[in-house]
Design a protein around this motif. Structure first.
Motif, PDB file in Angstrom:
ATOM      1  N   ASP A 226       0.814  -1.214   0.000  1.00  0.00           N
ATOM      2  CA  ASP A 226       0.000   0.000   0.000  1.00  0.00           C
ATOM      3  C   ASP A 226       0.850   1.267   0.000  1.00  0.00           C
ATOM      4  O   ASP A 226       0.364   2.346  -0.374  1.00  0.00           O
ATOM      5  N   SER A 227       2.111   1.148   0.435  1.00  0.00           N
ATOM      6  CA  SER A 227       3.002   2.313   0.558  1.00  0.00           C
ATOM      7  C   SER A 227       3.818   2.579  -0.696  1.00  0.00           C
ATOM      8  O   SER A 227       4.573   3.559  -0.747  1.00  0.00           O
ATOM      9  N   LEU A 228       3.702   1.711  -1.706  1.00  0.00           N
ATOM     10  CA  LEU A 228       4.523   1.851  -2.913  1.00  0.00           C
ATOM     11  C   LEU A 228       3.846   2.708  -3.969  1.00  0.00           C
ATOM     12  O   LEU A 228       2.630   2.659  -4.153  1.00  0.00           O
ATOM     13  N   SER A 229       4.662   3.442  -4.692  1.00  0.00           N
ATOM     14  CA  SER A 229       4.180   4.272  -5.794  1.00  0.00           C
ATOM     15  C   SER A 229       4.020   3.436  -7.062  1.00  0.00           C
ATOM     16  O   SER A 229       4.317   2.235  -7.077  1.00  0.00           O
ATOM     17  N   LEU A 230       3.572   4.072  -8.122  1.00  0.00           N
ATOM     18  CA  LEU A 230       3.531   3.434  -9.430  1.00  0.00           C
ATOM     19  C   LEU A 230       4.936   2.930  -9.784  1.00  0.00           C
ATOM     20  O   LEU A 230       5.919   3.666  -9.630  1.00  0.00           O
ATOM     21  N   ASP A 231       5.038   1.670 -10.234  1.00  0.00           N
ATOM     22  CA  ASP A 231       6.326   1.027 -10.542  1.00  0.00           C
ATOM     23  C   ASP A 231       7.221   0.880  -9.304  1.00  0.00           C
ATOM     24  O   ASP A 231       8.447   0.780  -9.412  1.00  0.00           O
ATOM     25  N   GLY A 232       6.612   0.843  -8.113  1.00  0.00           N
ATOM     26  CA  GLY A 232       7.379   0.696  -6.879  1.00  0.00           C
ATOM     27  C   GLY A 232       7.962  -0.697  -6.719  1.00  0.00           C
ATOM     28  O   GLY A 232       7.452  -1.682  -7.281  1.00  0.00           O
ATOM     29  N   ARG A 233       9.031  -0.776  -5.932  1.00  0.00           N
ATOM     30  CA  ARG A 233       9.738  -2.045  -5.729  1.00  0.00           C
ATOM     31  C   ARG A 233       9.874  -2.330  -4.239  1.00  0.00           C
ATOM     32  O   ARG A 233      10.389  -1.495  -3.497  1.00  0.00           O
ATOM     33  N   LEU A 234       9.426  -3.506  -3.825  1.00  0.00           N
ATOM     34  CA  LEU A 234       9.577  -3.970  -2.450  1.00  0.00           C
ATOM     35  C   LEU A 234      10.652  -5.037  -2.409  1.00  0.00           C
ATOM     36  O   LEU A 234      10.576  -6.026  -3.140  1.00  0.00           O
ATOM     37  N   PHE A 235      11.664  -4.832  -1.559  1.00  0.00           N
ATOM     38  CA  PHE A 235      12.724  -5.828  -1.422  1.00  0.00           C
ATOM     39  C   PHE A 235      12.727  -6.338   0.017  1.00  0.00           C
ATOM     40  O   PHE A 235      12.927  -5.581   0.959  1.00  0.00           O
ATOM     41  N   ILE A 236      12.517  -7.651   0.167  1.00  0.00           N
ATOM     42  CA  ILE A 236      12.436  -8.284   1.490  1.00  0.00           C
ATOM     43  C   ILE A 236      13.742  -9.019   1.775  1.00  0.00           C
ATOM     44  O   ILE A 236      14.184  -9.868   0.980  1.00  0.00           O
ATOM     45  N   ILE A 237      14.369  -8.703   2.920  1.00  0.00           N
ATOM     46  CA  ILE A 237      15.625  -9.373   3.285  1.00  0.00           C
ATOM     47  C   ILE A 237      15.535 -10.061   4.644  1.00  0.00           C
ATOM     48  O   ILE A 237      16.547 -10.596   5.133  1.00  0.00           O
ATOM     49  N   GLY A 238      14.345 -10.059   5.257  1.00  0.00           N
ATOM     50  CA  GLY A 238      14.219 -10.712   6.552  1.00  0.00           C
ATOM     51  C   GLY A 238      12.769 -10.934   6.919  1.00  0.00           C
ATOM     52  O   GLY A 238      11.859 -10.343   6.330  1.00  0.00           O
ATOM     53  N   PHE A 239      12.569 -11.810   7.904  1.00  0.00           N
ATOM     54  CA  PHE A 239      11.224 -12.160   8.364  1.00  0.00           C
ATOM     55  C   PHE A 239      11.144 -12.059   9.887  1.00  0.00           C
ATOM     56  O   PHE A 239      10.686 -12.978  10.555  1.00  0.00           O
ATOM     57  N   VAL A 247      -2.915 -11.439   1.870  1.00  0.00           N
ATOM     58  CA  VAL A 247      -2.680 -10.179   1.174  1.00  0.00           C
ATOM     59  C   VAL A 247      -3.663  -9.976   0.032  1.00  0.00           C
ATOM     60  O   VAL A 247      -4.103 -10.941  -0.608  1.00  0.00           O
ATOM     61  N   ASN A 248      -4.004  -8.730  -0.202  1.00  0.00           N
ATOM     62  CA  ASN A 248      -4.798  -8.340  -1.370  1.00  0.00           C
ATOM     63  C   ASN A 248      -3.810  -7.888  -2.445  1.00  0.00           C
ATOM     64  O   ASN A 248      -3.145  -6.866  -2.305  1.00  0.00           O
ATOM     65  N   LEU A 249      -3.708  -8.654  -3.516  1.00  0.00           N
ATOM     66  CA  LEU A 249      -2.701  -8.412  -4.549  1.00  0.00           C
ATOM     67  C   LEU A 249      -3.147  -7.452  -5.646  1.00  0.00           C
ATOM     68  O   LEU A 249      -2.385  -7.209  -6.587  1.00  0.00           O
ATOM     69  N   SER A 250      -4.353  -6.903  -5.551  1.00  0.00           N
ATOM     70  CA  SER A 250      -4.860  -6.091  -6.660  1.00  0.00           C
ATOM     71  C   SER A 250      -3.948  -4.908  -6.969  1.00  0.00           C
ATOM     72  O   SER A 250      -3.777  -4.528  -8.136  1.00  0.00           O
ATOM     73  N   GLY A 251      -3.340  -4.320  -5.948  1.00  0.00           N
ATOM     74  CA  GLY A 251      -2.469  -3.176  -6.180  1.00  0.00           C
ATOM     75  C   GLY A 251      -1.216  -3.508  -6.972  1.00  0.00           C
ATOM     76  O   GLY A 251      -0.618  -2.634  -7.609  1.00  0.00           O
ATOM     77  N   VAL A 252      -0.812  -4.787  -6.949  1.00  0.00           N
ATOM     78  CA  VAL A 252       0.391  -5.194  -7.684  1.00  0.00           C
ATOM     79  C   VAL A 252       0.189  -4.953  -9.174  1.00  0.00           C
ATOM     80  O   VAL A 252       1.086  -4.451  -9.872  1.00  0.00           O
ATOM     81  N   LEU A 253      -1.000  -5.291  -9.676  1.00  0.00           N
ATOM     82  CA  LEU A 253      -1.285  -5.092 -11.093  1.00  0.00           C
ATOM     83  C   LEU A 253      -1.582  -3.617 -11.394  1.00  0.00           C
ATOM     84  O   LEU A 253      -1.074  -3.057 -12.366  1.00  0.00           O
ATOM     85  N   ALA A 254      -2.382  -3.020 -10.540  1.00  0.00           N
ATOM     86  CA  ALA A 254      -2.813  -1.645 -10.798  1.00  0.00           C
ATOM     87  C   ALA A 254      -1.641  -0.673 -10.821  1.00  0.00           C
ATOM     88  O   ALA A 254      -1.643   0.290 -11.602  1.00  0.00           O
ATOM     89  N   ARG A 255      -0.650  -0.913  -9.963  1.00  0.00           N
ATOM     90  CA  ARG A 255       0.485   0.015  -9.883  1.00  0.00           C
ATOM     91  C   ARG A 255       1.803  -0.596 -10.373  1.00  0.00           C
ATOM     92  O   ARG A 255       2.859  -0.033 -10.164  1.00  0.00           O
TER      93      ARG A 255
END
Length: 325
Positions: A226-239, A247-255
């Motif tokens: 939800d915090s990412l802009s258009l063409d935003g990139r999330l990089f996960i390095i830990g849990f 998760v609701n993935l709709s924003g992945v396609l929309a943005r």
């Protein structure tokens, strides 16, 4: 030599300083007399039995060190006995000596003490390989760092500012946020008292940030998207918060979002050598110019590795914890 041994999977008390055999040095390796070793959260996960070293790596914890070269393999030409260096390791840093592939060795940056040089290899290689080499964070973009006061976070703030990025951080206390601001962070968010996603939207006029570096995992996943802009990139390095979520993935396609993840330790020596070379070229000049400084919370003797892990797991620290043989 003496090394810290994980006697059995468990709490910090299972770490014991023992006499062990010296490491053998391969043709393409150097042997380093350790001056200091960095403590990383991955070491605590290994101690619990949840992050075994890759095949052929030292069984002792420690993913970075600094020290003096005391032997070189036959095919090593860059390094020589007496060189002061720091290195990215696959293990074995909590010891008096460690053998490492020559391609994972770096010179001590000018102006940095030999001991403090141990604070850089793991964080520099992690941050550079993820948000810069893979997520292509560039000047003029916005960047959210979770855990801004950690070793990773304090480095990421400084190198991102050096490259002209607007930096957001989360941290769990006002003291930690002040430190992050002093290092260059533009926006500090106390994750204990406010919703970081709402604050990011507020600070960016609803747009969101371009890149997020996340160490929490599952509990933050939806809010990160939800915090990412258009063409935003999330990089996960830990849990640190766990790996499972809904998760609701709709924003992945929309943005047109990109979700990425990676570890550093399990990469091949060849891949690590590429990252290390990039770090020397792109990061070392920033350190030597004084734009990126070591942030060291505490230095402890190797015999107090258990205490170092207690501090790490309490999250009371700001920056790096070092062990000295």
């Amino acid at each position: 030599m003496k090394a810290v041994v994980i006697t059995t999977p468990g709490g910090p008390e299972v770490l014991k300083l023992k006499e062990v055999d010296d490491p053998e040095v391969g043709d393409s390796e150097v042997l380093i007399k350790v001056d200091a070793a960095g403590v990383n959260r991955a070491d605590t996960v290994q101690r619990k039995g949840l992050y075994p070293p890759p095949a052929g790596a030292s069984p002792y914890p420690g993913l970075e060190c600094s020290g003096t070269v005391i032997a070189v393999g036959q095919s090593v030409d860059r390094w020589k006995v007496g060189d002061e260096v720091c290195a990215l390791l696959s293990g074995g840093g909590y010891a008096e000596k460690v053998a490492v592939s020559a391609g994972q060795v770096l010179p001590v940056p000018k102006g940095i003490s030999l001991s403090y040089a141990a604070s850089f290899p793991e964080v520099a290689c992690t941050v550079w390989s993820t948000v810069f080499m893979t997520s292509h964070l560039t000047s003029g973009e916005t960047f959210l760092i979770h855990g801004g006061s950690s070793g990773i976070g304090t480095f990421a703030i400084q190198i991102a500012k050096y490259y002209g990025v607007r930096v957001f951080v989360t941290a769990g206390s006002e003291e930690k946020l002040v430190t992050c601001k002093n290092l260059g962070a533009d926006v500090g968010i106390n994750y204990k008292t406010e919703d970081f996603a709402a604050r990011v939207k507020e600070e960016t006029g609803g747009k969101g940030v371009d890149v997020i570096l996340d160490i929490i995992g599952g509990p933050y996943f939806q809010r990160n998207l939800d915090s990412l802009s258009l063409d935003g990139r999330l990089f996960i390095i830990g849990f640190q918060g766990g790996p499972i979520t809904e998760v609701n993935l709709s924003g992945v396609l929309a943005r047109r979002l990109t979700i990425q993840g990676s570890g550093l330790r399990t990469r091949t020596p060849e891949n690590k050598a590429v990252i290390v070379a990039e770090v020397e070229k792109k990061v070392w000049p920033a350190i030597e110019a004084g734009n990126v400084k070591p942030v060291v919370y505490k230095t402890l003797p190797l015999s107090e590795a258990a205490e170092a892990h207690r501090i790490m797991e309490s999250s009371a620290h700001i920056g790096k914890i070092l062990l000295i043989p």
